[in-house]
Design a protein around this motif. Structure first.
Motif, PDB file in Angstrom:
ATOM      1  N   ALA A  72      38.733   3.758  -8.531  1.00  0.00           N
ATOM      2  CA  ALA A  72      39.848   4.657  -8.862  1.00  0.00           C
ATOM      3  C   ALA A  72      39.644   6.034  -8.240  1.00  0.00           C
ATOM      4  CB  ALA A  72      39.997   4.765 -10.375  1.00  0.00           C
ATOM      5  N   ASP A  73      38.405   6.498  -8.213  1.00  0.00           N
ATOM      6  CA  ASP A  73      38.124   7.812  -7.634  1.00  0.00           C
ATOM      7  C   ASP A  73      37.791   7.739  -6.143  1.00  0.00           C
ATOM      8  OD1 ASP A  73      38.651   9.222  -9.912  1.00  0.00           O
ATOM      9  OD2 ASP A  73      36.571   9.407 -10.555  1.00  0.00           O
ATOM     10  N   GLY A  74      37.805   6.534  -5.586  1.00  0.00           N
ATOM     11  CA  GLY A  74      37.585   6.393  -4.146  1.00  0.00           C
ATOM     12  C   GLY A  74      36.127   6.398  -3.733  1.00  0.00           C
ATOM     13  N   GLN A 101      40.465   5.498   3.324  1.00  0.00           N
ATOM     14  CA  GLN A 101      40.258   6.715   4.130  1.00  0.00           C
ATOM     15  C   GLN A 101      40.055   6.315   5.582  1.00  0.00           C
ATOM     16  OE1 GLN A 101      36.757   9.406   3.285  1.00  0.00           O
ATOM     17  NE2 GLN A 101      36.742   9.372   5.522  1.00  0.00           N
ATOM     18  N   MET A 106      33.347  14.515   8.998  1.00  0.00           N
ATOM     19  CA  MET A 106      32.771  15.192   7.821  1.00  0.00           C
ATOM     20  C   MET A 106      31.491  15.876   8.284  1.00  0.00           C
ATOM     21  SD  MET A 106      34.636  14.450   5.046  1.00  0.00           S
ATOM     22  CE  MET A 106      35.793  13.224   4.433  1.00  0.00           C
ATOM     23  N   GLY A 107      31.597  17.109   8.685  1.00  0.00           N
ATOM     24  CA  GLY A 107      30.415  17.753   9.246  1.00  0.00           C
ATOM     25  C   GLY A 107      30.039  17.056  10.539  1.00  0.00           C
TER      26      GLY A 107
ATOM     27  N   GLU B  22      46.141  18.444   6.158  1.00  0.00           N
ATOM     28  CA  GLU B  22      45.733  17.621   7.299  1.00  0.00           C
ATOM     29  C   GLU B  22      46.208  16.176   7.131  1.00  0.00           C
ATOM     30  OE1 GLU B  22      41.748  18.445   8.993  1.00  0.00           O
ATOM     31  OE2 GLU B  22      41.503  16.276   8.868  1.00  0.00           O
ATOM     32  N   ARG B  23      46.109  15.684   5.904  1.00  0.00           N
ATOM     33  CA  ARG B  23      46.577  14.320   5.650  1.00  0.00           C
ATOM     34  C   ARG B  23      46.790  14.118   4.159  1.00  0.00           C
ATOM     35  NH1 ARG B  23      44.027  10.026   4.290  1.00  0.00           N
ATOM     36  NH2 ARG B  23      41.987  10.772   4.934  1.00  0.00           N
ATOM     37  N   THR B  27      41.688  10.373  -1.646  1.00  0.00           N
ATOM     38  CA  THR B  27      41.051  10.073  -2.931  1.00  0.00           C
ATOM     39  C   THR B  27      40.241  11.290  -3.378  1.00  0.00           C
ATOM     40  OG1 THR B  27      39.068   9.206  -1.871  1.00  0.00           O
ATOM     41  CG2 THR B  27      40.825   7.617  -2.336  1.00  0.00           C
ATOM     42  N   LEU B  28      39.855  11.259  -4.655  1.00  0.00           N
ATOM     43  CA  LEU B  28      38.986  12.329  -5.164  1.00  0.00           C
ATOM     44  C   LEU B  28      37.686  12.393  -4.357  1.00  0.00           C
ATOM     45  CD1 LEU B  28      38.232  14.471  -7.267  1.00  0.00           C
ATOM     46  CD2 LEU B  28      37.495  12.627  -8.790  1.00  0.00           C
ATOM     47  N   PHE B  29      37.146  11.221  -4.024  1.00  0.00           N
ATOM     48  CA  PHE B  29      35.902  11.164  -3.253  1.00  0.00           C
ATOM     49  C   PHE B  29      36.063  11.842  -1.897  1.00  0.00           C
ATOM     50  CE2 PHE B  29      33.442   8.918   0.044  1.00  0.00           C
ATOM     51  CZ  PHE B  29      32.162   9.208  -0.389  1.00  0.00           C
ATOM     52  N   GLU B  30      37.194  11.579  -1.226  1.00  0.00           N
ATOM     53  CA  GLU B  30      37.405  12.189   0.089  1.00  0.00           C
ATOM     54  C   GLU B  30      37.501  13.705  -0.025  1.00  0.00           C
ATOM     55  OE1 GLU B  30      40.577  10.601   2.509  1.00  0.00           O
ATOM     56  OE2 GLU B  30      40.343  12.198   4.000  1.00  0.00           O
ATOM     57  N   SER B  33      34.116  15.117  -0.564  1.00  0.00           N
ATOM     58  CA  SER B  33      33.345  15.055   0.686  1.00  0.00           C
ATOM     59  C   SER B  33      33.758  16.172   1.637  1.00  0.00           C
ATOM     60  CB  SER B  33      33.554  13.716   1.401  1.00  0.00           C
ATOM     61  OG  SER B  33      33.216  12.654   0.567  1.00  0.00           O
ATOM     62  N   ARG B  34      35.065  16.389   1.755  1.00  0.00           N
ATOM     63  CA  ARG B  34      35.554  17.423   2.661  1.00  0.00           C
ATOM     64  C   ARG B  34      35.061  18.803   2.220  1.00  0.00           C
ATOM     65  NH1 ARG B  34      40.799  16.572   5.581  1.00  0.00           N
ATOM     66  NH2 ARG B  34      41.018  14.345   5.904  1.00  0.00           N
ATOM     67  N   MET B  37      31.147  18.761   2.963  1.00  0.00           N
ATOM     68  CA  MET B  37      30.702  18.614   4.344  1.00  0.00           C
ATOM     69  C   MET B  37      31.346  19.629   5.280  1.00  0.00           C
ATOM     70  SD  MET B  37      28.559  16.191   4.033  1.00  0.00           S
ATOM     71  CE  MET B  37      28.182  15.755   5.740  1.00  0.00           C
ATOM     72  N   ARG B  38      32.580  20.022   4.984  1.00  0.00           N
ATOM     73  CA  ARG B  38      33.269  20.924   5.901  1.00  0.00           C
ATOM     74  C   ARG B  38      33.186  22.382   5.462  1.00  0.00           C
ATOM     75  NH1 ARG B  38      39.034  18.199   7.557  1.00  0.00           N
ATOM     76  NH2 ARG B  38      38.197  16.598   8.924  1.00  0.00           N
ATOM     77  N   ARG B  45      32.112  16.482  -9.176  1.00  0.00           N
ATOM     78  CA  ARG B  45      33.365  15.712  -9.150  1.00  0.00           C
ATOM     79  C   ARG B  45      34.304  16.186 -10.263  1.00  0.00           C
ATOM     80  NH1 ARG B  45      34.586  11.470 -11.966  1.00  0.00           N
ATOM     81  NH2 ARG B  45      32.485  11.350 -12.782  1.00  0.00           N
ATOM     82  N   LYS B  70      43.642   5.675  -6.565  1.00  0.00           N
ATOM     83  CA  LYS B  70      44.432   6.854  -6.941  1.00  0.00           C
ATOM     84  C   LYS B  70      44.390   7.842  -5.777  1.00  0.00           C
ATOM     85  CE  LYS B  70      44.607  10.422 -10.522  1.00  0.00           C
ATOM     86  NZ  LYS B  70      43.808  11.000 -11.619  1.00  0.00           N
ATOM     87  N   PHE B  71      45.572   8.204  -5.286  1.00  0.00           N
ATOM     88  CA  PHE B  71      45.663   9.104  -4.142  1.00  0.00           C
ATOM     89  C   PHE B  71      46.338  10.416  -4.535  1.00  0.00           C
ATOM     90  CE2 PHE B  71      45.773   4.853  -2.083  1.00  0.00           C
ATOM     91  CZ  PHE B  71      44.628   4.977  -1.322  1.00  0.00           C
TER      92      PHE B  71
END
Lengths: 129, 96
Positions: A72-74, A101, A106-107, B22-23, B27-30, B33-34, B37-38, B45, B70-71
């Motif tokens: 759910a959270d990816g 995705q 990412m970096g 950007e897009r 997801t929450l994970f993405e 991460s962004r 990492m960026r 979380r 979930k997006f």
């Protein structure tokens, strides 16, 4: 000490074996019957004696809620390295694999995340050589 | 309007908006991460989730469930509405 095996919880071992070999391109290493399930592992074709991936049955009641919450959270269950992430992405999309995705910088790595159809999200990563 | 400006008052929430520009469909994970990492923004979380809730409360973000995923999608309409018609000087009005 070294890592010789790592695992993902799959909802159906036969379906998982088909997905991980036919779509992802891994090779079956062990398939040893153990009661109702098998000790079922796959390896990378370029490293047949390398780390094995155990396709582990997800029947334990704690596993379902765990997998569901991650998806759910990816959040990926695990991560695999690829050389050219864009061509791997294109190849898998052509095979009908669903990505949550697309390849994203990412970096200093590029990552993408797809659904393994067995209840997990899997990340692929290309690292700078 | 207050909600919108409050949501934009936190730098990390503006970063989230930048990344979603950007897009859509992250997801929450993405998003986590962004940020890490960026932007070297190392939030838990849960903290990122709370920032997303604030953006959603201001109508700047919508969540969408697709099967088991979930997006998050961006919606800049509330921002346009908040800015449009505000700080309009008489000389500007002449030109409308």
């Amino acid at each position: 000490m070294k890592i010789y095996i790592t695992s993902v919880f799959v909802d159906d071992q036969a379906k998982a074996l088909a997905f991980y070999t036919e779509k992802l391109g891994f090779v079956k290493k062990n398939d040893i019957p153990l009661g109702q399930a098998s000790w079922l592992t796959v390896v990378s074709p370029d490293a047949p004696d390398g780390t094995e991936l155990l396709l582990e049955p997800d029947g334990h009641p704690a596993v379902g809620p765990y997998k569901k919450a991650l998806v759910a959270d990816g959040i990926p269950a695990t991560s695999f390295a690829v050389n050219d992430i864009q061509s791997e992405y294109d190849r898998l999309v052509d095979l009908g694999v669903r990505f949550t995705q697309p390849p994203t910088q990412m970096g200093n790595v590029t990552t993408a995340v797809f659904d393994d159809t067995c209840g997990n999200l899997i990340q692929i990563v290309s690292q700078p050589s | 309007m207050d909600n919108v400006f409050h949501a934009l008052s936190a730098p990390v929430r503006r970063l989230i908006i930048d990344e979603l520009c950007e897009r859509d469909g992250q997801t929450l994970f993405e998003l986590c991460s962004r940020l890490t990492m960026r932007h070297q923004v190392n939030l838990s979380r849960q903290a990122v989730s709370q920032h997303l809730d604030v953006l959603e409360g201001a109508g700047l973000l919508h969540t969408r469930r697709e099967g088991r995923y979930k997006f998050h999608d961006l919606d800049l309409e509330p921002l346009h509405r908040a800015v449009d018609g505000w700080l309009v000087r008489p000389t500007d009005q002449d030109h409308r």
